[in-house]
Scaffold this active site. Structure first.
Site, PDB file in Angstrom:
ATOM      1  N   GLU A 125      -5.636 -47.478  24.380  1.00 59.07           N
ATOM      2  CA  GLU A 125      -6.041 -48.825  23.961  1.00 59.07           C
ATOM      3  C   GLU A 125      -4.955 -49.893  24.158  1.00 59.07           C
ATOM      4  O   GLU A 125      -4.441 -50.457  23.181  1.00 59.07           O
ATOM      5  CB  GLU A 125      -6.482 -48.804  22.499  1.00 59.07           C
ATOM      6  CG  GLU A 125      -7.640 -47.848  22.228  1.00 59.07           C
ATOM      7  CD  GLU A 125      -8.194 -47.977  20.807  1.00 59.07           C
ATOM      8  OE1 GLU A 125      -7.603 -48.706  19.987  1.00 59.07           O
ATOM      9  OE2 GLU A 125      -9.227 -47.350  20.531  1.00 59.07           O
ATOM     10  N   GLU A 147     -12.505 -41.170  21.843  1.00 60.01           N
ATOM     11  CA  GLU A 147     -12.542 -41.313  20.380  1.00 60.01           C
ATOM     12  C   GLU A 147     -13.908 -41.837  19.972  1.00 60.01           C
ATOM     13  O   GLU A 147     -14.462 -42.731  20.623  1.00 60.01           O
ATOM     14  CB  GLU A 147     -11.508 -42.326  19.863  1.00 60.01           C
ATOM     15  CG  GLU A 147     -10.081 -41.855  19.904  1.00 60.01           C
ATOM     16  CD  GLU A 147      -9.105 -42.910  19.387  1.00 60.01           C
ATOM     17  OE1 GLU A 147      -9.492 -43.757  18.544  1.00 60.01           O
ATOM     18  OE2 GLU A 147      -7.954 -42.892  19.840  1.00 60.01           O
TER      19      GLU A 147
HETATM   20  C1  FCB Z   1      -8.493 -46.545  17.368  1.00 57.37           C
HETATM   21  C2  FCB Z   1      -7.141 -45.886  17.492  1.00 57.37           C
HETATM   22  C3  FCB Z   1      -6.945 -44.667  16.629  1.00 57.37           C
HETATM   23  C4  FCB Z   1      -7.588 -44.831  15.266  1.00 57.37           C
HETATM   24  C5  FCB Z   1      -9.021 -45.305  15.404  1.00 57.37           C
HETATM   25  C6  FCB Z   1      -9.746 -45.444  14.100  1.00 57.37           C
HETATM   26  O1  FCB Z   1      -8.395 -47.884  17.702  1.00 57.37           O
HETATM   27  O2  FCB Z   1      -6.926 -45.504  18.833  1.00 57.37           O
HETATM   28  O3  FCB Z   1      -5.565 -44.403  16.546  1.00 57.37           O
HETATM   29  O4  FCB Z   1      -6.823 -45.652  14.495  1.00 57.37           O
HETATM   30  O5  FCB Z   1      -9.042 -46.532  16.077  1.00 57.37           O
END
Ligand code: FCB
Length: 437
Positions: free
Chosen positions: A163, A347
């Protein structure tokens, strides 16, 4: 829900959020540890001194991952453990921690997915301007070379950044992450340096490694609040800033025009005078972190002259709307923009106010629903032709959620902060049964 037989099932974490012992065995100070120790930065002044104590419990945690029945584990390196001064000599003891982790994963038949940078930068590099400094890109390429030489024999799936947009926005525009700066004018320089660092790292990888490397971006699909021209333009600005700023230069070599127009060519002068060709280093895969969507309207004086329009329906503890359709839309959108590049959901998950552990059980029904709905959405994207290769649940453990400290729990596994005892939540059992088919 139908997934291809070779689909990768995984869980994800990141170094500062779980490891603890941030200064052990010769590690240097990271920007995140320094920031968290400054009073008032993090909710309840929480910090990662202990976190999930994973640094000392990694062997047991790998056994826990095995118990979930997943194929893969996505984790990141704390750069300051390996290069305490952000450059030069390698701290072998720090590197050994990751060597042992990877060995243990492989012994358990779990495929390591390594993220080179998930936000914890050696603090000394922040002292020299962090991602405002062009030189940091070369430091990152050196670090990539070190890690590749050490571990490419064991690790086949690498990723440069997690990110980059969050590094830029929260660190340099919104100030909630280190270095805590607040100025939209930083965006072009920081984005450019992060993209340069990514491309330099991919080149360093190609010179020293022989497997696959990609990048992970966060995408929050933007929907216009109405069909009015004003709202449609607001949607385009928000999408350019958050969702296109890092993908477009890598894939098409172009900076997103609506953002350049909004900020004005002057703000972009230094960046625009450089060719984007070196940023277009081919990657092997793209990871997407998806949590929610955003409905955007026009609002003079709002950030980028936009406003977020809150929707009815379920929201998580992060105040993020639960919107599974957004994952299907995101995967279709990315698939089209990247012309079929292999995609991973790197994620996806949710923080809820979980019920307590009772009799060894955590009945986190909301997270179970969230998981099912989003996996269903991912399966629909595959049905519609998206080249989706895997899914990683965020997160393995309840952990340090950045500026929110330990107040937001995303884990499939509950962690008792006083005893460090791990308890599989209902969602962990539900995920395990999906992974085992
Ligand atoms: C993302 C991050 C991760 C975590 C999630 C909830 O933006 O990559 O580290 O904090 O959110």
């Amino acid at each position: 829900m139908i997934f291809p037989p070779d689909f990768t099932w995984g869980v994800a974490t990141s170094s500062y959020q779980i490891e603890g012992s941030p200064l052990a065995d010769g590690a240097g100070l990271s920007n995140w540890h320094r920031f968290a120790l400054e009073s008032g930065r993090i909710l309840n002044d929480d910090h990662g001194e202990t976190a999930c104590d994973h640094y000392r419990r990694s062997h047991d945690d790998v056994a826990l991952i095995k118990e979930l029945g997943v194929d893969a584990y996505r984790f990141s390196f704390n750069w300051a453990r390996i290069q305490p001064h952000g450059k030069g000599a390698v701290n072998e003891t720090g590197l050994d921690f990751y060597r042992r982790l990877v060995d243990s994963l492989l012994e358990h038949g779990i495929r390591p997915f390594a993220t080179l940078h998930h936000w914890d930068l050696p603090a000394i590099l922040d002292d020299h301007g962090g991602w405002l400094n062009r030189d940091t890109a070369y430091r990152f390429a050196d670090f990539t070379e070190i890690m590749t030489r050490a571990l490419d024999g064991q690790i086949q799936d690498w990723c440069t950044f997690n990110e980059p947009w969050v590094i830029m926005h929260e660190g340099y525009v919104n100030g909630a992450h280190p270095p805590g700066l607040r100025d939209l004018a930083h965006a072009p320089t920081v984005a450019h340096n992060l993209l340069r660092a990514h491309a330099e790292a991919v080149r360093a990888y190609r010179a020293n490694g022989s497997h696959r490397i990609g990048i992970v971006v966060n995408i929050e699909p933007k929907y216009a609040a109405s069909d009015s021209l004003d709202d449609l333009e607001a949607q385009a600005r928000a999408e350019s800033y958050m969702n296109r700023l890092f993908i477009d230069p890598i894939i098409t070599g172009e900076w997103p025009q609506p953002l350049v127009e909004f900020m004005g060519e002057d703000a972009w002068r230094e960046v625009l005078k450089e060719s984007t060709t070196p940023l277009r280093e081919p990657i092997d895969w793209l990871g997407v972190n998806y949590y929610s969507r955003n409905v955007v309207g026009h609002k003079p004086g709002g950030f980028l002259n936009t406003t977020s329009v809150r929707q009815p329906g379920t929201h998580t503890e992060m105040n993020w709307e639960v919107f599974p359709q957004g994952l299907t839309d995101t995967l279709l959108w990315l698939s089209e923009r990247t012309q079929g590049l292999p995609l991973y959901v790197t994620e996806n998950g949710a923080a809820f106010d979980d019920p307590p552990v009772i009799g060894g059980r955590v009945a986190d029904a909301e997270r179970v629903d969230y998981l099912h709905e989003h996996l269903h959405a991912a399966a629909q994207a595959i049905e519609q032709g998206v080249n989706l290769r895997g899914y990683f649940a965020w997160s393995l453990l309840d952990n340090f959620e950045w500026q929110f400290g330990y107040s937001k729990r995303f884990g499939l596994v509950h962690v008792d902060p006083a005893t460090q005892k791990r308890t599989l939540k209902d969602s962990a059992h539900a995920y395990a049964s999906i992974c085992r088919g």
